[in-house]
Design an enzyme around this catalytic site. Structure first.
Site, short mmCIF file in Angstrom:
data_model
loop_
_atom_site.label_atom_id
_atom_site.label_comp_id
_atom_site.label_asym_id
_atom_site.label_seq_id
_atom_site.Cartn_x
_atom_site.Cartn_y
_atom_site.Cartn_z
N ASP A 1 5.97 -1.43 -1.70
CA ASP A 1 5.77 -0.28 -2.57
C ASP A 1 6.63 0.94 -2.24
O ASP A 1 6.72 1.34 -1.07
CB ASP A 1 4.32 0.21 -2.47
CG ASP A 1 3.30 -0.87 -2.72
OD1 ASP A 1 3.67 -2.03 -2.94
OD2 ASP A 1 2.09 -0.55 -2.68
N GLU B 1 -4.67 -0.83 -7.96
CA GLU B 1 -3.84 -0.30 -6.89
C GLU B 1 -2.89 0.76 -7.44
O GLU B 1 -2.61 0.83 -8.64
CB GLU B 1 -3.03 -1.43 -6.24
CG GLU B 1 -3.85 -2.40 -5.42
CD GLU B 1 -3.00 -3.21 -4.47
OE1 GLU B 1 -3.39 -3.32 -3.29
OE2 GLU B 1 -1.96 -3.74 -4.90
#
Length: 430
Positions: free
Chosen positions: A18, A195
């Site tokens: 990420d 998320e």
């Protein structure tokens, strides 16, 4: 042949996922990212760090955050950045595994600060938030923080037994936080975990960006392991509630997840995503590194949906341009622009990947794994890198982002009815 990108951001070595803490601080762009420097597989997460003056050319910096405290010893998980009176605040999730199988965990919300944007100190009040949300779960992570009307707000992604959701927190000093409650989720139709939530205002609307896990395929939609998409609505922080419309996928390719945005000093809302997907093979691991980021994209709201267009700085990569016809062409750092006046097919790296338009169907076929949508495709801007393809349709109305691992030479061709086909060869010395 190497899979290392010529102009996309990738880690110098090791594993990356990420993007975190995207921001502009003292005139410099910062990209942090989930990073495991000791191997090519996901493991105890650090925050890698790179800086740039144009979001295209990046300079790798020392690791910004490492696990090691009792509250984050098993991972410094994803989060965001905020400039608080000239001090850069990095908010992140501290992770601790409670069993050897790494199934039970404790996740808390933490802070590290910096005055120079290079060295970071974990806050003495850590962890700032320790408990599970009232309607949440031990899986609670990925703080996105912003300021509004003299107050600070944070959203976290969490879940219950069956539904993903987003929880809002509030603070008057960016240190001490109070839970306000669930503002979105619990729909029964958008997966079991949300998320990387990101909430921002754009053109008078409030956009909630998220990466839901556990959504089932629906016709041509939701065929990746996990999705990334958005709602458009309005946030009332007093109630609090986020009223919104339907969920829309943000990218229709194979490899797009954990997108994060920030606003730069020109007022642009810029997005970068992880150009990958969980639980797949990564051939580049044989070269000692794993994964890359997408090109940075500027967001706009048009006709009730988000458009993503490559930031204008991408054009500085253009080295030469030429008008081409149906003659095959070669290269692993290319940009194509054209209009479609009929059906066409672009064959990349031989037949490793094919992007085509047939009537009102746009399709990206990667080694037989197909992603398609029904859409009126008129204009196309396509970026080919050593191991990826990004397709922008109708000035970013639809986007396909996928990693491509060629086993054939970097030879490509376009067949069908197109016009104004321009090939840009891009610089590779970034």
């Amino acid at each position: 042949m190497t899979y290392r990108p010529r102009y996309h951001f990738a880690p110098p070595f090791g594993w990356m996922n990420d993007p975190n803490g995207l921001c502009q601080f003292n005139g410099v762009y910062h990209m942090f990212y989930q990073y495991h420097p000791f191997g090519v597989e996901w493991d105890d997460m650090h925050w890698g760090h790179a800086t740039s003056y144009d979001l295209i050319h990046w300079e790798h910096k020392p690791i910004a955050l490492r696990p090691g405290q009792d509250y984050d010893r098993d991972g410094v998980f994803s989060g965001s950045a905020l400039n608080v009176y000239g001090v850069l605040h990095l908010y992140y999730t501290g992770n601790v595994w409670l069993d050897e199988q790494r199934e039970e965990l404790k996740q808390v919300q933490c802070l590290a600060t910096s005055t120079d944007g290079v060295t970071f100190t974990k806050h003495p009040n850590n962890p700032l938030i320790t408990g599970e949300p009232e309607r949440g779960h031990a899986h609670v992570r990925d703080p996105k923080v912003w300021t509004e009307n003299g107050r600070y707000y944070m959203i976290l992604g969490t879940r219950d037994a069956k539904d993903g959701k987003v929880v809002l927190y509030e603070s008057n000093d960016a240190i001490h936080w109070t839970e306000r409650g669930v503002i979105a989720g619990e729909t029964g139709e958008h997966g079991w975990m949300w998320e990387c939530p990101d909430l921002f205002s754009l053109d008078g609307r409030d956009v909630l960006l998220l990466s839901p896990q556990g959504m089932e395929p629906d016709d041509d939609r939701y065929h990746n392991l996990h999705q990334c998409g958005y709602f458009i609505g309005s946030l009332d922080v007093d109630t609090p509630v986020y009223k919104h419309g339907t969920f829309t996928e943000l990218d229709y390719g194979h490899d797009f997840y954990a997108a994060q945005t920030f606003q730069d000093d020109r007022g642009r809302r810029i997005l970068i995503a992880w150009n990958a997907m969980w639980e797949r093979n990564w051939p580049e691991q044989a070269e000692g590194w794993t994964n890359q980021m997408t090109l940075p994209r500027e967001l706009s709201l048009r006709n009730g949906r988000l458009y993503m267009t490559p930031i204008e700085e991408v054009t500085i990569l253009r080295r030469t341009s030429e008008q081409i016809d149906g003659t095959p062409f070669e290269g692993d750092a290319l940009e194509l622009t054209f209009s479609a006046i009929g059906d066409f097919a672009l064959h990349c790296f031989g037949d490793t990947a094919t992007f085509s338009k047939q009537g009102d169907v746009l399709e990206l076929n990667r080694d037989g794994d197909i992603r398609r949508i029904k859409a009126d495709g008129r204009t196309f801007r396509i970026f080919i890198d050593a191991s990826s393809i990004e397709v922008f349709v109708n000035d970013g109305e639809y986007v396909f982002s996928s990693r491509v691992y060629p086993t054939q030479p970097a030879r490509h061709s376009v067949s069908g009815v197109v016009e104004n086909l321009t090939l840009y060869r891009l610089t590779t010395n970034i």
